[in-house]
Design a protein around this motif. Sequence first.
Motif, PDB file in Angstrom:
ATOM      1  N   HIS A 545       0.832  -1.212   0.000  1.00  0.00           N
ATOM      2  CA  HIS A 545       0.000   0.000   0.000  1.00  0.00           C
ATOM      3  C   HIS A 545       0.865   1.261   0.000  1.00  0.00           C
ATOM      4  O   HIS A 545       0.603   2.202   0.764  1.00  0.00           O
ATOM      5  N   SER A 546       1.885   1.268  -0.806  1.00  0.00           N
ATOM      6  CA  SER A 546       2.787   2.422  -0.820  1.00  0.00           C
ATOM      7  C   SER A 546       2.004   3.700  -1.166  1.00  0.00           C
ATOM      8  O   SER A 546       1.304   3.759  -2.187  1.00  0.00           O
ATOM      9  N   GLY A 547       2.098   4.690  -0.291  1.00  0.00           N
ATOM     10  CA  GLY A 547       1.424   5.969  -0.513  1.00  0.00           C
ATOM     11  C   GLY A 547      -0.019   5.996  -0.105  1.00  0.00           C
ATOM     12  O   GLY A 547      -0.648   7.069  -0.157  1.00  0.00           O
ATOM     13  N   ASN A 548      -0.599   4.851   0.315  1.00  0.00           N
ATOM     14  CA  ASN A 548      -2.018   4.802   0.687  1.00  0.00           C
ATOM     15  C   ASN A 548      -2.241   4.450   2.156  1.00  0.00           C
ATOM     16  O   ASN A 548      -3.374   4.195   2.555  1.00  0.00           O
ATOM     17  N   VAL A 549      -1.200   4.421   2.958  1.00  0.00           N
ATOM     18  CA  VAL A 549      -1.334   4.014   4.360  1.00  0.00           C
ATOM     19  C   VAL A 549      -1.861   5.185   5.180  1.00  0.00           C
ATOM     20  O   VAL A 549      -1.287   6.289   5.149  1.00  0.00           O
ATOM     21  N   SER A 550      -2.955   4.932   5.907  1.00  0.00           N
ATOM     22  CA  SER A 550      -3.538   5.983   6.756  1.00  0.00           C
ATOM     23  C   SER A 550      -2.806   6.081   8.084  1.00  0.00           C
ATOM     24  O   SER A 550      -2.679   7.161   8.661  1.00  0.00           O
ATOM     25  N   GLU A 630      -0.086  -1.747   9.183  1.00  0.00           N
ATOM     26  CA  GLU A 630      -0.600  -0.672   8.342  1.00  0.00           C
ATOM     27  C   GLU A 630      -2.119  -0.649   8.442  1.00  0.00           C
ATOM     28  O   GLU A 630      -2.774  -1.694   8.314  1.00  0.00           O
ATOM     29  N   VAL A 631      -2.679   0.524   8.665  1.00  0.00           N
ATOM     30  CA  VAL A 631      -4.125   0.703   8.761  1.00  0.00           C
ATOM     31  C   VAL A 631      -4.574   1.568   7.590  1.00  0.00           C
ATOM     32  O   VAL A 631      -4.017   2.653   7.350  1.00  0.00           O
ATOM     33  N   LEU A 632      -5.583   1.102   6.844  1.00  0.00           N
ATOM     34  CA  LEU A 632      -6.126   1.825   5.694  1.00  0.00           C
ATOM     35  C   LEU A 632      -7.593   2.163   5.975  1.00  0.00           C
ATOM     36  O   LEU A 632      -8.355   1.288   6.459  1.00  0.00           O
ATOM     37  N   GLY A 634     -11.010   4.963   4.597  1.00  0.00           N
ATOM     38  CA  GLY A 634     -11.464   5.931   3.614  1.00  0.00           C
ATOM     39  C   GLY A 634     -11.072   5.531   2.205  1.00  0.00           C
ATOM     40  O   GLY A 634     -11.153   4.372   1.793  1.00  0.00           O
ATOM     41  N   ALA A 635     -10.579   6.485   1.453  1.00  0.00           N
ATOM     42  CA  ALA A 635     -10.220   6.235   0.063  1.00  0.00           C
ATOM     43  C   ALA A 635      -9.043   5.287  -0.060  1.00  0.00           C
ATOM     44  O   ALA A 635      -8.890   4.597  -1.071  1.00  0.00           O
ATOM     45  N   ALA A 636      -8.190   5.245   0.974  1.00  0.00           N
ATOM     46  CA  ALA A 636      -7.031   4.350   0.915  1.00  0.00           C
ATOM     47  C   ALA A 636      -7.452   2.889   0.863  1.00  0.00           C
ATOM     48  O   ALA A 636      -6.758   2.046   0.294  1.00  0.00           O
ATOM     49  N   ALA A 637      -8.607   2.565   1.464  1.00  0.00           N
ATOM     50  CA  ALA A 637      -9.076   1.185   1.477  1.00  0.00           C
ATOM     51  C   ALA A 637      -9.918   0.845   0.266  1.00  0.00           C
ATOM     52  O   ALA A 637     -10.363  -0.301   0.123  1.00  0.00           O
ATOM     53  N   ALA A 638     -10.147   1.819  -0.629  1.00  0.00           N
ATOM     54  CA  ALA A 638     -11.008   1.559  -1.783  1.00  0.00           C
ATOM     55  C   ALA A 638     -10.391   0.569  -2.742  1.00  0.00           C
ATOM     56  O   ALA A 638     -11.100  -0.032  -3.564  1.00  0.00           O
ATOM     57  N   MET A 639      -9.082   0.372  -2.678  1.00  0.00           N
ATOM     58  CA  MET A 639      -8.427  -0.568  -3.581  1.00  0.00           C
ATOM     59  C   MET A 639      -8.900  -2.002  -3.353  1.00  0.00           C
ATOM     60  O   MET A 639      -8.709  -2.869  -4.206  1.00  0.00           O
ATOM     61  N   TYR A 640      -9.544  -2.280  -2.197  1.00  0.00           N
ATOM     62  CA  TYR A 640     -10.060  -3.615  -1.909  1.00  0.00           C
ATOM     63  C   TYR A 640     -11.564  -3.717  -2.167  1.00  0.00           C
ATOM     64  O   TYR A 640     -12.164  -4.726  -1.798  1.00  0.00           O
ATOM     65  N   GLY A 641     -12.150  -2.664  -2.736  1.00  0.00           N
ATOM     66  CA  GLY A 641     -13.555  -2.724  -3.077  1.00  0.00           C
ATOM     67  C   GLY A 641     -14.447  -2.848  -1.858  1.00  0.00           C
ATOM     68  O   GLY A 641     -14.195  -2.239  -0.812  1.00  0.00           O
ATOM     69  N   SER A 642     -15.501  -3.674  -1.997  1.00  0.00           N
ATOM     70  CA  SER A 642     -16.452  -3.839  -0.906  1.00  0.00           C
ATOM     71  C   SER A 642     -15.818  -4.537   0.297  1.00  0.00           C
ATOM     72  O   SER A 642     -16.272  -4.366   1.434  1.00  0.00           O
ATOM     73  N   ARG A 643     -14.752  -5.325   0.065  1.00  0.00           N
ATOM     74  CA  ARG A 643     -14.103  -6.012   1.186  1.00  0.00           C
ATOM     75  C   ARG A 643     -13.452  -5.024   2.138  1.00  0.00           C
ATOM     76  O   ARG A 643     -13.297  -5.310   3.332  1.00  0.00           O
ATOM     77  N   GLY A 644     -13.054  -3.873   1.632  1.00  0.00           N
ATOM     78  CA  GLY A 644     -12.431  -2.872   2.484  1.00  0.00           C
ATOM     79  C   GLY A 644     -13.385  -1.807   2.958  1.00  0.00           C
ATOM     80  O   GLY A 644     -12.944  -0.722   3.367  1.00  0.00           O
ATOM     81  N   GLY A 647     -12.586  -0.732   6.355  1.00  0.00           N
ATOM     82  CA  GLY A 647     -11.182  -0.447   6.571  1.00  0.00           C
ATOM     83  C   GLY A 647     -10.337  -1.716   6.442  1.00  0.00           C
ATOM     84  O   GLY A 647     -10.848  -2.838   6.292  1.00  0.00           O
ATOM     85  N   VAL A 648      -9.048  -1.540   6.509  1.00  0.00           N
ATOM     86  CA  VAL A 648      -8.100  -2.644   6.331  1.00  0.00           C
ATOM     87  C   VAL A 648      -7.037  -2.555   7.422  1.00  0.00           C
ATOM     88  O   VAL A 648      -6.514  -1.466   7.707  1.00  0.00           O
ATOM     89  N   VAL A 649      -6.710  -3.707   8.037  1.00  0.00           N
ATOM     90  CA  VAL A 649      -5.609  -3.826   8.986  1.00  0.00           C
ATOM     91  C   VAL A 649      -4.633  -4.849   8.404  1.00  0.00           C
ATOM     92  O   VAL A 649      -4.956  -6.040   8.309  1.00  0.00           O
ATOM     93  N   ALA A 650      -3.461  -4.383   7.963  1.00  0.00           N
ATOM     94  CA  ALA A 650      -2.455  -5.246   7.332  1.00  0.00           C
ATOM     95  C   ALA A 650      -1.293  -5.443   8.295  1.00  0.00           C
ATOM     96  O   ALA A 650      -0.676  -4.468   8.745  1.00  0.00           O
ATOM     97  N   VAL A 651      -0.997  -6.690   8.605  1.00  0.00           N
ATOM     98  CA  VAL A 651       0.066  -7.043   9.546  1.00  0.00           C
ATOM     99  C   VAL A 651       1.206  -7.678   8.766  1.00  0.00           C
ATOM    100  O   VAL A 651       0.986  -8.589   7.951  1.00  0.00           O
ATOM    101  N   TYR A 652       2.425  -7.204   9.012  1.00  0.00           N
ATOM    102  CA  TYR A 652       3.619  -7.750   8.368  1.00  0.00           C
ATOM    103  C   TYR A 652       4.539  -8.307   9.459  1.00  0.00           C
ATOM    104  O   TYR A 652       4.877  -7.583  10.410  1.00  0.00           O
TER     105      TYR A 652
END
Length: 708
Positions: A545-550, A630-632, A634-644, A647-652
């Motif tokens: 999510h480069s550039g889209n992380v909230s 990484e937490v996404l 609003g618009a940052a989570a739109a890349m996942y469509g309805s699944r997001g 919001g999105v919580v991405a753990v690395y």
Amino acid sequence: MLYVDVVTPEREVIFQRTLALEHGMVAGDIILPDTLRTGVYTLRAYTSWMRNSAEDLFFTRRVPVWQVAAPAAAGPAASDARRALRARATAQQLKAASAPDVQFFPEGGDYLAGLPTTVGVKAVTASGHGLALQGTVLDEKGNAVARFTTPALGTSSFNFTPLANQRYRATVTLPEGTAATYALPAVREAGWLLNVREIGDNYRVFVRHQGAGAATPEPLQLVAHVRGQPVYSGTGLIAPGETFSAVIPKANAPAGILHITLFDGRQTAQAERLVFVPETQGLQVRLRPSKQTYGRREAVGLDVEVTTAAGQPVAAELSLAVSNTVVLPGAAAEATDVRAHLLLTSELRGYVENPAYYFQAHTPAVQRALNDLLLTQGWSRFTWQQVQAPTSLAAGYLFPLERTLMLSGQLVRNNKKPVPEGQITLLYGKTKNLVQATAGPGGMFLFTGFPGQDTTAVLLQARTPKGSNNVLLQLNELWPRPADSWRPVVPLSLATAESAPVVAYGQRSRRQQQQLYRPDSTSGIVLRNVTVTGRKAPDSPPSLHSGNVSALLRTRDFPTIGSYRNIFEFMQGRVTGMQVTTTTTGYSVLIRGMSSFKGSTEPLYLLDGMTLSDGDALLAIPAVDVERIEVLKGAAAAMYGSRGGNGVVAVYTKRNSGDFSTTPAAGVAVRRVPAYHRTREFYAPATKPAAGPTRPTPAPRPSIGSPT
């Protein structure tokens, strides 16, 4: 799956191999470092299925390891002083070892007052080797009632008629001239007596019963088997003072150990005796070399012919070992062979010294030595419940039949009661593959199909059917620790290790290696100094999510990360607009301002880029093994469509953190599933031109199976 261990004299496993059998065979190797000290080590091999029986039935072979370095050239006086110092150290070790052990075994298990019977004697040193000694059996008044002598193998027997209300002891004379006293088993007033005698082509079985005031005849049953195959079964009645006899022909039994067990009228085993059935139709193997003599590095051709005793050809699977005529003396070799293992030692508990001796010419001395061995070390391999049961008892076995690498265990509570139908989450491999499954009714689970190409780090998380983490994971160990019943082996004498034959053997071995690996000792290449440069790979896994992380949380910025049990505790109050609350089953995450059409408020969870069904799987990952979150929204989570939509919580997770954590949380267990051992192909001088090497086609990678 075959597991092979090397065990030190102190019962410590120092080498372990995991091998995949194919048609019952596999090649393997163990490299011994030159720093390994002199001593008698044990090579142990077993499968998962074999662990359902006693550990004494594992395949074991004692292997002497010698330090054969020649003494340093520092003058005769210094060399003699060094050897004297080592000899004193060895003497202290031997003195500190336990005293010789002498045990007595009444035939059938017990002896009864007033009835003559046979008593076996087993005398061994502290290292488990046979001990030759003389002894006398005394009653309470000191009167001699029997005498015995044990040969070099340490087993013997004597006839004896015990009396009521007497306690017997044996006084033995040890090789160094000292005396020791050992107690004999107590005499029983009532019970069963079983004696077996080999007479011609039959075994004669004699049974006597001495009841406690009973005058009516007692029913009995005699059952005999060889390796679980029934050979004889008979019933009868016996009254006090009478003798019941039976005849078991040798022709009815295959070669091997014949187990004869006596049952009373309630089908309770009262006595057991082991005897050996010799081979009557052994195979004849003849080897004919293609030449009478051979030159250096010349190929040797052998014609092999296998026939029955009557001269008829027969198919066979054979093994061939070729050794130099100049070998290490004494304890460097163990006199055994395949036949002795299959027919004798594989069904006896404990260490059997020089098994091949019992398969020499059928002389009275060898026959008696074999009878005394079974009289003392004869323990049944097959239980009679297994032989007589109409169905298999395999369903109650703890360890499964393992055809691929497995991970098994049981879910239990703190009171050791099983947790039926518990939920299990499995994370394995560098890519954190995830499997979710349900345990069986008894809390048992079994995962199969691990690839085995590399050591795999596995993390398991367990939950009750209601979602509670109040559960313990009991994993079945792959390699069992040697039992305390193993008799430790006294190390080989250091003075003996530096004896002339041993040093000469080492020198010959080094010369052979130099000739094979470096025939031309005059040439050589000396490399100049070489500087190796490189660039360290980045530790952080790449972001999706480069550039889209909230919001971004890096665990390295929080020194107290190890104090959090999971990432949800870590995230509480650290992300603006995200609320983390505890529930009855775990945690709930709500990102304010987000909504979806599904009615759920939970965000989309990602683990190293992999989509998770819910956030419960993240509870199994310790916070110290997480690199960033990484937490996404609003618009940052739109890349996942309805699944997001929520919001999105991405753990690395951290790179190379395959071992997860050494302090897992409640309901979590960590294990490393081993890789198959890659057997080395050893160098051998070529005797003729050979075709180019071929590489086997790799097998397809299996998938992880569901627990059963």
